[in-house]
Design an enzyme around this catalytic site. Structure first.
Site, PDB file in Angstrom:
ATOM      1  CG  HIS A 335     -18.454  17.128 -20.140  1.00 15.52           C
ATOM      2  ND1 HIS A 335     -17.791  17.526 -21.285  1.00 15.52           N
ATOM      3  CD2 HIS A 335     -17.992  17.910 -19.136  1.00 15.52           C
ATOM      4  CE1 HIS A 335     -16.952  18.511 -20.966  1.00 15.52           C
ATOM      5  NE2 HIS A 335     -17.058  18.757 -19.678  1.00 15.52           N
ATOM      6  CG  ASP A 394     -19.075  19.342 -11.818  1.00 16.56           C
ATOM      7  OD1 ASP A 394     -18.156  19.907 -11.214  1.00 16.56           O
ATOM      8  OD2 ASP A 394     -19.503  19.716 -12.926  1.00 16.56           O
TER       9      ASP A 394
END
Length: 458
Positions: A335, A394
């Protein structure tokens, strides 16, 4: 050059390719200029830290602590209006309540509602869970889109025509519009998918009217499934998915888009459709689809899902652009801000296990867990990076949606159904606090040229 709509694509493309070559040749900027001019590409500095462009009280992303004057990575934290999201989820789960409506109130109003305020807010959303007369027939069912995000954006823009105060940007009117859209997004998304599924896949067209007394998560499952049936665990996990996707700081692409467009003084429907266009991008809202597709490929090519060496070999092949889409990525890992852990993924994981047991998919869950365990080491070895890498939201959200039998086409719209709460809060915050249009600087680096009459041009 005029192009008639009935001309075959193959007849047009040679001309377009010629124009493309001319455009690329005259529009490519040397990469070294970005360094020389100290351009913060992507509004991030050379260390990946976002350039400060505004202030917000809506949410905070926390991933580093200061030790001896230096920034040190720590477990990620996400705060909604100053409240730890893990505590929020823990609170409503413990009390066996659905949380998305409560979180929407918190984000937009700035405080947690008491019981009376929450009941009143739910009643407002329940009243708004409808569309104008004939809207489904005249808008959604006509010219259905292959992509649900485009269908959703078109519906939002069309709702402008049904609003007598569409251009009124007073806070009270914008709040009315935002709450209405928050309630309508599930309808627009599910009905848009049903139209697509009917016209493109030839399946039966089933339109269920939402139930005012049900939560947003319950209504999504109620409207989507032909028999309208769902388990309590399914609805609660979808509700948690909406909660953890509702907001993620002002700097993410779609929320920043909301601020930028809102700063121009435009209407709510234009601002939200612009945010939808941003979220549609695979670098933003479509990432969980890639995770699911990657795991489908993994399950086909790995014989023993429990064999760490075989799984590790596949992960290395991904990074070496030898497997799946050959993009060199392990989707769902890493991320821009979180390094040691993504709090949203941590929240999700505990509930994902329960759902996999209910669905009889414990082997798939074990494979996801194994990849989560191995991928950080493989990435650090192969990429020679020392920045922490962990599973992001995700990584598990796509798995959850697949277990809920949600079609791939609805994965990103589900994200939008959640994020409309955050977008609404940021739009209102922009209108309350800002008085200038957002206008960043771009430096021109082309050379001055003389005008040449057309007869002298090559």
């Amino acid at each position: 050059m005029s192009i008639a709509p009935d001309i075959a694509f193959s007849e047009i493309i040679p001309d377009i390719l010629k124009l493309k070559d001319i455009c690329v040749e005259n529009s490519t900027i040397e990469k070294k200029l970005y360094i020389e001019k100290k351009v913060n590409r992507g509004l991030r500095d050379v260390n990946g830290k976002g350039v400060l462009t505004g202030l917000t009280e809506i949410s905070e992303i926390y991933s580093k602590i200061i030790v001896d004057g230096k920034e040190v990575p720590c477990d990620g934290k996400l705060f909604y209006r100053g409240i730890d999201i893990e505590k929020l989820v823990e609170g409503f789960v413990k009390e066996k309540r659905f949380g998305f409506e409560e979180v929407s109130y918190l984000l937009i109003m700035g405080k947690l509602p008491n019981k009376e305020e929450l009941n009143g807010f739910n009643e407002i959303l329940g009243r708004y869970r409808s569309l104008p007369p004939s809207f489904v027939r005249d808008v959604i069912m006509k010219a259905p889109s292959l992509n649900m995000m485009n269908a959703l954006a078109r519906s939002v823009l069309t709702l402008y025509s049904y609003d007598d105060k569409a251009d009124d940007i007073s806070v009270e009117n914008v709040m009315r519009q935002c709450l209405s859209l928050t309630a309508q997004f599930p309808l627009l998304s599910v009905y848009g998918y049903q139209a697509y599924d009917h016209y493109y896949n030839g399946n039966s067209l089933i339109i269920h009217t939402p139930q005012p007394e049900l939560s947003t998560a319950e209504n999504i499952l109620y409207m989507l499934r032909s028999d309208s049936k769902y388990t309590e665990l399914e609805a609660r996990i979808l509700d948690i998915a909406l909660v953890i996707h509702a907001e993620h700081g002002g700097g993410n692409n779609s929320t920043f888009t909301t601020h930028v467009v809102s700063s121009s003084g435009t209407d709510t429907y234009s601002a939200i459709s612009a945010a939808l266009g941003s979220l549609k991008g695979p670098k933003h809202g479509g990432a969980n689809i890639k995770v699911v597709e990657m795991f489908n490929d993994m399950k086909k090519n790995i014989r023993n899902w429990n064999d760490e060496d075989e799984v590790r070999k596949y992960l290395k092949a991904l990074l070496h652009k030898e497997a799946f889409d050959k993009a060199g990525l392990i989707y769902g890992m890493g991320h821009a801000i979180y390094s040691l852990s993504d709090p949203r993924a941590k929240i999700f994981k505990s509930f994902v296990k329960s759902l996999s047991e209910e669905k009889g998919l414990t082997e798939e869950y074990a494979l996801y867990s194994l990849v989560e365990k191995l991928a950080p080491d493989v990435i650090m070895e192969e990429r020679k990076t020392y920045k922490g890498v962990s599973a992001n939201v995700d990584f598990y959200s796509g798995f959850v949606y697949s277990m809920l039998d949600l079609p791939l086409e609805l994965y990103t719209p589900i994200f939008a159904i959640a994020r409309i709460a955050g977008w609404s809060a940021h739009r209102i915050e922009e209108l309350i606090n800002a008085d200038k249009i957002i206008r960043p600087a771009y430096e021109n680096v082309s050379k001055r040229k003389k005008y040449i009459p057309i007869k002298g041009r090559k």
